[in-house]
Design a protein around this motif. Structure first.
Motif, short mmCIF file in Angstrom:
data_model
loop_
_atom_site.label_atom_id
_atom_site.label_comp_id
_atom_site.label_asym_id
_atom_site.label_seq_id
_atom_site.Cartn_x
_atom_site.Cartn_y
_atom_site.Cartn_z
N ALA A 1 0.82 -1.60 0.58
CA ALA A 1 -0.15 -0.04 -0.10
C ALA A 1 0.90 1.44 0.08
CB ALA A 1 -0.70 0.05 1.41
N LEU A 2 1.79 1.23 0.49
CA LEU A 2 2.83 2.36 0.88
C LEU A 2 4.10 2.81 -0.36
CD1 LEU A 2 4.11 2.44 4.19
CD2 LEU A 2 2.98 3.36 3.29
N ALA A 3 4.05 0.89 -1.25
CA ALA A 3 5.37 1.54 -2.14
C ALA A 3 3.72 2.22 -2.97
CB ALA A 3 4.77 0.39 -3.13
N GLU A 4 2.10 1.77 -3.79
CA GLU A 4 1.68 1.69 -4.49
C GLU A 4 0.86 3.94 -4.65
OE1 GLU A 4 -1.76 -0.18 -3.08
OE2 GLU A 4 -1.00 -2.08 -5.04
N ARG A 5 1.88 3.95 -3.52
CA ARG A 5 1.65 6.00 -2.79
C ARG A 5 3.12 6.65 -2.86
NH1 ARG A 5 -2.32 2.86 -0.01
NH2 ARG A 5 -3.82 3.98 1.18
N GLY A 6 4.11 5.73 -3.73
CA GLY A 6 4.94 6.11 -4.22
C GLY A 6 6.34 6.52 -3.30
N PHE A 7 5.93 5.13 -1.88
CA PHE A 7 7.26 5.16 -1.32
C PHE A 7 8.07 3.77 -1.68
CE2 PHE A 7 4.39 7.52 0.79
CZ PHE A 7 4.60 8.35 1.80
N LYS A 8 9.35 3.82 -1.40
CA LYS A 8 10.42 2.99 -1.63
C LYS A 8 9.97 1.89 -0.28
CE LYS A 8 13.67 5.89 -3.23
NZ LYS A 8 12.97 6.90 -3.66
N VAL A 9 9.43 1.05 -0.36
CA VAL A 9 10.08 0.16 1.07
C VAL A 9 9.97 -1.02 1.17
CG1 VAL A 9 7.99 -0.60 2.61
CG2 VAL A 9 7.41 1.10 1.48
N PRO B 1 4.37 -3.48 -12.68
CA PRO B 1 5.85 -3.23 -12.37
C PRO B 1 6.35 -2.48 -11.98
CG PRO B 1 4.66 -3.91 -14.48
CD PRO B 1 3.75 -3.48 -13.86
N ASP B 2 6.09 -0.97 -11.48
CA ASP B 2 6.68 0.29 -11.28
C ASP B 2 6.35 0.31 -10.06
OD1 ASP B 2 3.53 0.62 -11.78
OD2 ASP B 2 4.11 3.10 -11.03
N VAL B 3 5.44 -0.57 -9.21
CA VAL B 3 5.23 -0.41 -7.78
C VAL B 3 5.74 -1.64 -7.51
CG1 VAL B 3 3.17 -1.17 -5.83
CG2 VAL B 3 2.39 0.26 -8.31
N ALA B 4 6.47 -2.37 -8.09
CA ALA B 4 6.21 -3.93 -7.44
C ALA B 4 7.80 -2.93 -7.30
CB ALA B 4 6.93 -5.20 -8.36
N ALA B 5 8.62 -2.31 -8.45
CA ALA B 5 10.09 -1.92 -7.94
C ALA B 5 10.57 -1.30 -6.76
CB ALA B 5 10.04 -1.55 -9.59
N ARG B 6 9.82 -0.68 -6.03
CA ARG B 6 9.26 -0.33 -5.35
C ARG B 6 9.47 -1.06 -3.71
NH1 ARG B 6 6.73 3.83 -7.99
NH2 ARG B 6 4.44 3.18 -7.11
N THR B 7 9.18 -1.97 -3.80
CA THR B 7 8.95 -2.75 -2.76
C THR B 7 9.58 -3.99 -2.82
OG1 THR B 7 6.51 -2.73 -3.71
CG2 THR B 7 6.78 -4.31 -2.08
N ALA B 8 10.21 -4.55 -1.87
CA ALA B 8 11.24 -5.78 -1.31
C ALA B 8 10.34 -6.08 -0.47
CB ALA B 8 12.71 -5.49 -1.25
N PHE B 9 11.49 -7.35 -0.09
CA PHE B 9 10.79 -8.17 0.97
C PHE B 9 12.20 -8.62 1.44
CE2 PHE B 9 6.89 -7.51 -0.57
CZ PHE B 9 6.48 -7.47 0.53
N GLN B 10 12.28 -9.46 2.65
CA GLN B 10 13.42 -9.93 2.66
C GLN B 10 12.93 -10.65 4.51
OE1 GLN B 10 17.59 -7.84 3.16
NE2 GLN B 10 18.86 -8.42 4.48
N ARG B 11 14.11 -11.57 4.70
CA ARG B 11 13.95 -12.37 5.71
C ARG B 11 14.77 -11.68 6.85
NH1 ARG B 11 14.34 -18.84 8.31
NH2 ARG B 11 12.71 -18.38 10.46
N GLY B 12 14.33 -11.72 8.21
CA GLY B 12 15.46 -10.70 9.71
C GLY B 12 14.95 -11.15 10.39
N ASP B 13 15.49 -10.70 11.69
CA ASP B 13 14.80 -10.66 13.45
C ASP B 13 15.27 -9.11 13.27
OD1 ASP B 13 14.77 -10.62 15.97
OD2 ASP B 13 15.89 -12.33 16.13
N MET B 14 13.79 -8.30 13.59
CA MET B 14 14.23 -7.24 14.15
C MET B 14 14.86 -6.66 15.45
SD MET B 14 10.30 -6.14 15.20
CE MET B 14 9.62 -7.28 17.34
N THR B 15 15.21 -7.59 16.29
CA THR B 15 16.04 -7.66 17.19
C THR B 15 17.23 -7.40 16.85
OG1 THR B 15 15.51 -9.23 17.80
CG2 THR B 15 14.01 -8.43 18.82
N ALA B 16 17.59 -7.37 16.34
CA ALA B 16 19.28 -8.07 15.62
C ALA B 16 19.44 -7.79 14.22
CB ALA B 16 19.94 -9.80 15.47
N LEU B 17 18.95 -6.98 13.52
CA LEU B 17 18.96 -6.11 12.48
C LEU B 17 20.08 -5.05 11.92
CD1 LEU B 17 17.40 -7.18 9.50
CD2 LEU B 17 15.98 -5.49 9.94
N ASP B 18 21.13 -5.46 11.10
CA ASP B 18 22.13 -4.33 10.51
C ASP B 18 21.86 -4.47 8.84
OD1 ASP B 18 23.38 -2.56 10.25
OD2 ASP B 18 25.24 -3.67 11.64
N LEU B 19 21.75 -3.98 8.46
CA LEU B 19 20.49 -3.43 6.97
C LEU B 19 22.44 -2.62 6.05
CD1 LEU B 19 17.37 -3.65 5.75
CD2 LEU B 19 19.39 -5.16 5.82
#
Length: 255
Positions: free
Chosen positions: A58-66, A88-106
């Motif tokens: 929903a945020l990617a559809e509003r133009g944010f990169k998430v 396609p343009d919305v999918a390009a602004r969207t990505a998913f990754q597995r991770g633990d929010m208590t120990a994440l460092d991107l």
């Protein structure tokens, strides 16, 4: 009752029907607009606890990169399916990754970090909260906002339904069947701010016969988030924003 399994585990009905349940819960309505109103235009967003990608898309559809991060493979599989169906343009602004929010460092920063729909409340209000706020601070640009949606303590303290045999939710399925939710047990430990409940998912076929039953353990922790945020270098940006009668949005900034 059969032995319960954790919420959002593989093969759980809470994961399989997450989108149906959240769509039916009117108390969530408008949460995406709150996040969107707090993020700078075209901003980059890190979402902790992205689940099936409801807010991410929903945020990617509003133009944010998430970038949506979640620890549950069952949820991420559905998120990737959702992404595949986006423009396609919305999918390009969207990505998913597995991770633990208590120990994440991107090793990168974002204009905003969001933690939707009580995600923080799923982990104990102690070290895990401090580590999650540290994750948010580590990934925020100076002046960026971190937004946490947390449940109200009085809602968590409320007793379970007087009639556990009656469903608290009964929704139609695409094949003509029904999904029913029963709260079989609920307790609250005031000393540690912990609510435990067992929600039994009952999936019925179009004739009403039980197809699958899945008792699942759900735990929420409630506490004042300000001390944990302050320890991570985040300050409260504004008073909590009430929403849906069951929760609040806590907004912090990295100075």
């Amino acid at each position: 009752m059969a032995q319960s399994r954790p919420y959002y585990a593989d093969q759980s009905l809470s994961a399989a029907h997450y989108d149906l349940i959240t769509a039916a819960d009117g108390r969530l309505a408008g949460d995406v607009e709150i996040y969107a109103g707090l993020i700078p235009p075209d901003g980059a967003v890190l979402e902790l606890g992205a689940g099936t990608g409801r807010v991410t898309a929903a945020l990617a559809e509003r133009g944010f990169k998430v970038l949506g991060v979640d620890i549950a493979p069952a949820m991420l599989r559905q998120a990737e399916t959702r992404r595949a169906g986006l423009a396609p343009d919305v999918a390009a602004r969207t990505a998913f990754q597995r991770g633990d929010m208590t120990a994440l460092d991107l090793k990168r920063s974002f204009d905003a970090v969001i933690c939707p729909y009580f995600t923080l409340a799923h982990v104990p209000a102690g070290t895990a909260w401090r580590n999650t706020f540290a994750t948010a601070a580590r990934h925020l640009t100076p002046g960026g906002l971190a937004v946490f949606h947390l449940p109200l303590a009085e809602i968590m303290r409320a007793p379970g339904p007087a009639r556990p045999d009656l469903p608290v939710m009964d929704q139609p399925l695409a094949d003509g069947g029904r999904l029913q939710l029963h709260v079989r047990r609920r307790t609250f430990n005031d000393k540690v701010g912990r609510m435990d409940q067992v929600i039994e998912y009952v999936e019925r076929d179009p004739k009403g016969a039980v197809r699958r039953v899945s008792p699942e353990r759900q735990t929420y922790y409630v506490a004042d988030p300000v001390p944990a945020a302050a320890q991570a270098g985040l300050t409260l940006d504004r008073p909590p924003i009430p929403h849906g009668g069951v929760g609040e949005f806590w907004v912090f900034t990295r100075v």
